[in-house]
Scaffold this motif. Sequence first.
Motif, PDB file in Angstrom:
ATOM      1  N   LEU A 260      -7.655  -4.854  -1.984  1.00 30.53           N
ATOM      2  CA  LEU A 260      -7.593  -3.493  -2.510  1.00 30.53           C
ATOM      3  C   LEU A 260      -6.270  -2.860  -2.131  1.00 30.53           C
ATOM      4  CD1 LEU A 260      -9.782  -1.093  -0.323  1.00 30.53           C
ATOM      5  CD2 LEU A 260      -8.830  -3.244   0.479  1.00 30.53           C
ATOM      6  N   THR A 261      -5.969  -1.727  -2.769  1.00 30.15           N
ATOM      7  CA  THR A 261      -4.773  -0.956  -2.464  1.00 30.15           C
ATOM      8  C   THR A 261      -5.184   0.334  -1.772  1.00 30.15           C
ATOM      9  OG1 THR A 261      -3.590  -1.835  -4.389  1.00 30.15           O
ATOM     10  CG2 THR A 261      -2.757   0.220  -3.426  1.00 30.15           C
ATOM     11  N   ILE A 262      -4.558   0.598  -0.640  1.00 32.89           N
ATOM     12  CA  ILE A 262      -4.839   1.810   0.131  1.00 32.89           C
ATOM     13  C   ILE A 262      -3.800   2.869  -0.211  1.00 32.89           C
ATOM     14  CG2 ILE A 262      -5.110   2.805   2.432  1.00 32.89           C
ATOM     15  CD1 ILE A 262      -7.247   0.788   1.812  1.00 32.89           C
ATOM     16  N   ILE A 263      -4.262   4.088  -0.465  1.00 31.89           N
ATOM     17  CA  ILE A 263      -3.364   5.230  -0.662  1.00 31.89           C
ATOM     18  C   ILE A 263      -3.637   6.217   0.460  1.00 31.89           C
ATOM     19  CG2 ILE A 263      -2.665   7.130  -2.156  1.00 31.89           C
ATOM     20  CD1 ILE A 263      -4.462   4.177  -3.678  1.00 31.89           C
TER      21      ILE A 263
ATOM     22  N   LEU B 196      -6.444  -5.178   6.206  1.00 32.12           N
ATOM     23  CA  LEU B 196      -5.280  -5.405   5.357  1.00 32.12           C
ATOM     24  C   LEU B 196      -4.546  -6.692   5.747  1.00 32.12           C
ATOM     25  CD1 LEU B 196      -3.848  -1.777   5.058  1.00 32.12           C
ATOM     26  CD2 LEU B 196      -5.198  -3.049   3.383  1.00 32.12           C
ATOM     27  N   LYS B 197      -4.583  -7.035   7.013  1.00 28.58           N
ATOM     28  CA  LYS B 197      -3.911  -8.260   7.468  1.00 28.58           C
ATOM     29  C   LYS B 197      -4.704  -9.514   7.102  1.00 28.58           C
ATOM     30  CE  LYS B 197      -1.618  -6.313  11.568  1.00 28.58           C
ATOM     31  NZ  LYS B 197      -1.607  -6.334  13.042  1.00 28.58           N
ATOM     32  N   THR B 198      -6.026  -9.463   7.336  1.00 33.66           N
ATOM     33  CA  THR B 198      -6.852 -10.656   7.152  1.00 33.66           C
ATOM     34  C   THR B 198      -7.423 -10.777   5.751  1.00 33.66           C
ATOM     35  OG1 THR B 198      -8.864  -9.512   7.902  1.00 33.66           O
ATOM     36  CG2 THR B 198      -7.492 -10.571   9.594  1.00 33.66           C
ATOM     37  N   GLY B 199      -7.502  -9.653   5.045  1.00 37.68           N
ATOM     38  CA  GLY B 199      -8.111  -9.681   3.724  1.00 37.68           C
ATOM     39  C   GLY B 199      -9.611  -9.859   3.770  1.00 37.68           C
ATOM     40  N   LYS B 200     -10.222  -9.466   4.882  1.00 38.49           N
ATOM     41  CA  LYS B 200     -11.663  -9.640   5.020  1.00 38.49           C
ATOM     42  C   LYS B 200     -12.249  -8.475   5.817  1.00 38.49           C
ATOM     43  CE  LYS B 200     -13.387 -13.739   5.424  1.00 38.49           C
ATOM     44  NZ  LYS B 200     -13.843 -15.075   5.883  1.00 38.49           N
TER      45      LYS B 200
ATOM     46  N   LYS C 193       5.011  -2.798   7.565  1.00 38.83           N
ATOM     47  CA  LYS C 193       4.677  -4.046   6.881  1.00 38.83           C
ATOM     48  C   LYS C 193       3.504  -3.848   5.903  1.00 38.83           C
ATOM     49  CE  LYS C 193       5.984  -6.715  10.990  1.00 38.83           C
ATOM     50  NZ  LYS C 193       5.473  -7.608  12.064  1.00 38.83           N
ATOM     51  N   LEU C 194       2.640  -2.897   6.221  1.00 39.82           N
ATOM     52  CA  LEU C 194       1.429  -2.709   5.426  1.00 39.82           C
ATOM     53  C   LEU C 194       1.554  -1.602   4.389  1.00 39.82           C
ATOM     54  CD1 LEU C 194      -1.231  -3.041   8.282  1.00 39.82           C
ATOM     55  CD2 LEU C 194      -0.553  -4.771   6.620  1.00 39.82           C
ATOM     56  N   PHE C 195       2.470  -0.645   4.628  1.00 37.85           N
ATOM     57  CA  PHE C 195       2.655   0.468   3.694  1.00 37.85           C
ATOM     58  C   PHE C 195       4.121   0.515   3.269  1.00 37.85           C
ATOM     59  CE2 PHE C 195      -1.261   1.430   5.798  1.00 37.85           C
ATOM     60  CZ  PHE C 195      -2.039   2.027   4.827  1.00 37.85           C
ATOM     61  N   LYS C 196       4.441  -0.317   2.285  1.00 44.81           N
ATOM     62  CA  LYS C 196       5.828  -0.485   1.871  1.00 44.81           C
ATOM     63  C   LYS C 196       6.263   0.509   0.798  1.00 44.81           C
ATOM     64  CE  LYS C 196       5.763  -5.413   3.014  1.00 44.81           C
ATOM     65  NZ  LYS C 196       5.944  -6.794   2.526  1.00 44.81           N
TER      66      LYS C 196
ATOM     67  N   ASN D 137       0.851  -1.181   0.000  1.00 41.40           N
ATOM     68  CA  ASN D 137       0.000   0.000   0.000  1.00 41.40           C
ATOM     69  C   ASN D 137       0.889   1.234   0.000  1.00 41.40           C
ATOM     70  OD1 ASN D 137      -2.751  -1.332   0.383  1.00 41.40           O
ATOM     71  ND2 ASN D 137      -1.607  -2.169   2.111  1.00 41.40           N
ATOM     72  N   ILE D 138       0.306   2.389  -0.267  1.00 41.32           N
ATOM     73  CA  ILE D 138       1.093   3.590  -0.549  1.00 41.32           C
ATOM     74  C   ILE D 138       0.815   4.674   0.492  1.00 41.32           C
ATOM     75  CG2 ILE D 138       1.525   5.416  -2.255  1.00 41.32           C
ATOM     76  CD1 ILE D 138       0.476   3.381  -4.372  1.00 41.32           C
ATOM     77  N   PHE D 139       1.879   5.317   0.953  1.00 43.87           N
ATOM     78  CA  PHE D 139       1.750   6.511   1.790  1.00 43.87           C
ATOM     79  C   PHE D 139       2.348   7.673   1.010  1.00 43.87           C
ATOM     80  CE2 PHE D 139       2.201   9.685   4.943  1.00 43.87           C
ATOM     81  CZ  PHE D 139       1.376   9.359   6.008  1.00 43.87           C
ATOM     82  N   ALA D 140       1.496   8.639   0.641  1.00 40.00           N
ATOM     83  CA  ALA D 140       1.938   9.810  -0.120  1.00 40.00           C
ATOM     84  C   ALA D 140       2.136  10.975   0.833  1.00 40.00           C
ATOM     85  CB  ALA D 140       0.921  10.162  -1.199  1.00 40.00           C
ATOM     86  N   LEU D 141       3.348  11.522   0.862  1.00 44.10           N
ATOM     87  CA  LEU D 141       3.686  12.617   1.751  1.00 44.10           C
ATOM     88  C   LEU D 141       3.500  13.968   1.060  1.00 44.10           C
ATOM     89  CD1 LEU D 141       5.550  10.047   2.545  1.00 44.10           C
ATOM     90  CD2 LEU D 141       6.802  11.691   3.927  1.00 44.10           C
TER      91      LEU D 141
END
Length: 781
Positions: free
Chosen positions: A418-421, A387-391, A441-444, A56-60
């Motif tokens: 899905l992809t989180i931004i 995001l961890k469980t996919g549910k 781990k979730l926002f690489k 997933n993406i973190f936009a600064l």
Amino acid sequence: MTVVELDSKDLRKKCDLSQFEFATTDELAPLFTALGAKRALEAIDFGLEVKQTGYNIFALNFCDAEEQEYITSLIKERALKEEPSDDLCYVYNFDNPKQPQILYLPAGLGKEFKDDMDDFLSQIQKSLKHTFSGDEFQKRKSQLKNRYKGQSKLLWTELRKEVEELGYILEREEEGFAIIPLLEDGDPMSEEYYTQLAAEEKEKIQQTTQLIQEKIDQVFDEVTKIREQYRSKVEKLKEELALDLVTNYLDPLIKKYNNFTRVNSYFSKLQEDILANLDIFEIEGQDASFFLVEDNDNLEDKLTRYKVNLVVDNSESEGAPVILETNPTYYNLVGSIEYDNHSNQLQTDLLKIKTGALQRANGGYLILEARKLLSSFKSWQTLKRVLKTGKVEIENLGQEYDKFPLVTLEPEGIECNLTIILLGSPQIYRLLYHYDPDFKKLFKIKADFDAEMERNEKNNYQLAQFIAQQCQEKDLRPLDYKAVAKVIEYSSWLRRDQEKLTTKFSTIIDLLYEADTIAKLNNKEIITEIAIKEVLNKREQRVNRYEEKIQELYQEDKILLETTGDKIGQINGLSVLDLGDYTFGRPSKITAAVYQGQRGVINIEREADLSGKIHDKGILILTAYLGEKFAQDKPLSLTASLCFEQMYSEIDGDSASSAELYTLLSALAQVPLRQDLAVTGSVNQQGKVQPVGGVTEKIEGFFRVCKEEGLTGKQGVLIPKQNKNDLMLKDEVIKAVNNNKFHIYTVSCIEEGIELLTGKKVEVINNLVDKRIEKWADESK
């Protein structure tokens, strides 16, 4: 070592008009892009390409409304190339009614499925009602009724005959039968007659009566069995007739959705349930009464189990979903289960299940603002769990804390891919990275949008195209090329750097809005340079009241500041006041007092708890400089106090450390400093002057004071040489410099500055300082 006086052309970088080959922005091809963000956009492209867990993406630095709009449009453009996501439908769970089932159907088919089921329910309801009220069913039902009624009647007839043979008759009562003995003449025995009988006769009657009652009970049992047989036959008849109808309407649906295993399983359970609950569809003749409405409501409640809740409809979607959730509360993310109040009782059903942004973005992209997400109760924890469980599990908040949990539905969890931004500031990114082990781990993917870009012809042209795009999209008047040049200069002013341009959309767009309004008020069809200048002037007028009040204090000599002459141990320092929406420079008098002692340099602000840590560090550096310079062969036997005069709030930062050092050297050497000069710049232990922030505001602040007291032609400011390109000064300052009424000097070290401030060679100053320190050292032995 040489002090450099800046020329007026160095004070603000003018935009070269010759680079523009257009008259107005209407002639330009519009461009809507993240200016100067190649690195960040490449990171986003890569993150969207990787379809693995955790990418997933973190936009600064990309949180403004316009920036959110841009990144949404950017991702939508990519999503158009992808397949639409599945429709999501909740249906009744016939095995476990408290856990509605989820069905996944291709985009558009979910809506068809819902419509098909609505049509099926409507048709089957009408057909069954028609069948059960029709002549054929009523005739066959009547035949069954007559047959079983005849059997029942025969049993009662035979019972009465047996009872009469025993000399008794049966009379019907509300709660059964009365068993009455007969007299010899055939008349019923009266109660008076019975009381006169002998005990033996009464005993005989009671025994016979008990025998008859047993026979009556046996007949009742047989009649009950006959009634059950009748009902069973009627239900079987209903099922026979209904089966054909249900099969007739359901078979086309089974064929249509044959490729979907869960749907076929649902159809199978649906058929069984309808056949087991045919009474729902019957029309019972009943008089109109106030009960009728309630009964109809109950009927609708019963029929709800056969309806479909289409919670996500992608029938009109083009490509994968892209959802921008501007208010990421818990319920807006995961959905909720709603309730209705029926007779002071809370009730719910599968149609009350509502989904959130996570389900709508399933299979696509969800854009969230980090600050809002983190400030919403349980939203961040919930997002991480998904995001961890996919549910995604839909459950109402607070149920786990209730003493007596509310009986509710537990909808089947929805598989979520899905992809989180996330859009947020660098501060939030660092906090999450260091203090939340799940975050990394979730926002690489980190997409770092720069707040600035190089000021060159290419970027100038892109900014002009961006302006053209905004004018067209927002229906604003076009800008002429001189107005565009003014916007470019304003963009550099925002960054306080002649070689940089801001990349923040909102600041440029706000300027365009206001300039368009000015042009409209002036009946102009084009936004000109004059409109841009007027906007900037009006902005300053709206927010600079506090600055004007401070300026009045200088004029009334309530804040003491000298802009002519010279003084020992006194200098004009420069600071910046930040009001949030407005910053301005404030000159202040810095003084030093020195005398023999052992305490070293005393920071009066620190002693009064008015000094910040960085300012304290700057004072310690001054002590180190003096020790390095003058105490190699003797102790530094002195006490010196430094003070920002008439400053009553906390002072922080080291931008005045060079000015403080100049005052110390002046006080120690007993050589006066010029009061027509102000100083800014930090200093290191070797005496090198270092760059600071806010030089434009600081220069303008001192200039205003000098202007009010009268420009002498000698006044000016000393700034670090590294700050030369940071200058974006106002026209009035540039004009004064050009007319030799005001001066701006750059210095690289303390030695350069002290010579300009004292008019003496640095060797002379150092020698005087050294002698005085040596004298105090000798006297202290």
